[in-house]
Design an enzyme around this catalytic site. Structure first.
Site, short mmCIF file in Angstrom:
data_model
loop_
_atom_site.label_atom_id
_atom_site.label_comp_id
_atom_site.label_asym_id
_atom_site.label_seq_id
_atom_site.Cartn_x
_atom_site.Cartn_y
_atom_site.Cartn_z
N TYR A 65 0.81 -1.22 0.00
CA TYR A 65 0.00 0.00 0.00
C TYR A 65 0.84 1.27 0.00
O TYR A 65 0.29 2.37 0.05
CB TYR A 65 -0.89 0.01 1.25
CG TYR A 65 -0.09 -0.18 2.52
CD1 TYR A 65 0.54 0.89 3.14
CD2 TYR A 65 0.08 -1.44 3.07
CE1 TYR A 65 1.31 0.71 4.27
CE2 TYR A 65 0.83 -1.63 4.21
CZ TYR A 65 1.45 -0.56 4.81
OH TYR A 65 2.22 -0.74 5.92
N GLY A 66 2.16 1.14 -0.06
CA GLY A 66 3.03 2.31 0.03
C GLY A 66 4.11 2.26 -1.04
O GLY A 66 3.83 2.04 -2.22
N GLU B 43 11.15 -4.13 5.37
CA GLU B 43 10.16 -3.48 6.23
C GLU B 43 10.64 -3.34 7.67
O GLU B 43 10.08 -2.58 8.44
CB GLU B 43 8.82 -4.23 6.18
CG GLU B 43 8.16 -4.18 4.82
CD GLU B 43 7.69 -2.80 4.41
OE1 GLU B 43 8.01 -1.80 5.07
OE2 GLU B 43 6.99 -2.71 3.40
N ALA C 152 5.62 0.78 -6.08
CA ALA C 152 6.47 1.26 -7.18
C ALA C 152 7.25 0.10 -7.81
O ALA C 152 8.01 -0.57 -7.13
CB ALA C 152 7.44 2.32 -6.67
N LEU D 93 6.21 0.09 -1.80
CA LEU D 93 6.36 -1.19 -2.52
C LEU D 93 5.40 -1.31 -3.70
O LEU D 93 5.49 -2.27 -4.47
CB LEU D 93 6.17 -2.37 -1.56
CG LEU D 93 7.33 -2.61 -0.60
CD1 LEU D 93 6.96 -3.69 0.42
CD2 LEU D 93 8.60 -2.99 -1.35
#
Length: 169
Positions: free
Chosen positions: A8-9, A93, A13, A11
């Site tokens: 959702y962030g 992460e 891309a 990652l």
């Protein structure tokens, strides 16, 4: 065994995934994470998700307004991840996130069919005080303003360290 992971962030891309994993996994999009909210981490360009809050002064991320699922965090489901790739994502992460099995919703763009599945999600566990609970996080803004810098200062150095540790060898 192959794994799936909802992201959702940063990652989302492809450039981040290519740098970390050496490939861009097949994605299912859009995906939605219900009952969670996404907020930027204070002082950083990436977000975290936490279970939704009911405090009206807190502004949850509403970037998914194109659907009827606007109480959810929008992202993508990465599919076909190997155990080694999941270990790489775990290290990327770090200890601020915990990989959890959480239900997500997938919505087929063509048929509008909605399917609920359980999958891996990195949930922010370093405390709400480290999140800016009054701002949302926007992927397009991240891509435009911070992606190249983030790849150079965070993702590539992290990948060098992961390779040094010989993850999955």
């Amino acid at each position: 065994m192959m794994n799936n992971c909802f992201v959702y962030g940063t990652l989302i891309a492809p450039e981040v995934l290519q740098t970390l994993l050496g490939r861009v996994p097949i994605t299912c999009k859009p995906g939605y994470l219900p009952n969670f909210s996404r907020f930027p981490v204070k002082g950083y360009v990436y977000p975290g998700v936490i279970p939704s809050v009911s405090d009206p002064s807190i502004k949850p991320d509403r970037s998914s307004t194109k659907t009827d699922l606007d109480s959810c965090v929008e992202g993508v489901l990465l599919t076909g991840l190997s155990e080694k790739e999941m270990k790489i994502l775990d290290l990327f992460e770090d200890e601020d996130y915990t990989r959890s099995i959480v239900p997500i919703i997938l919505k087929d763009k063509n048929t509008s069919e909605v399917k609920k599945i359980n999958t891996n999600v990195y949930v922010w566990t370093a405390g709400e005080s480290m999140l800016d609970l009054h701002l949302g996080w926007n992927y397009d803004d991240f891509r435009q303003n911070n992606l190249e810098w983030y790849l150079r200062t965070t993702v590539r150095p992290c990948k060098i360290e992961i390779d040094r540790l010989e993850v999955g060898s």
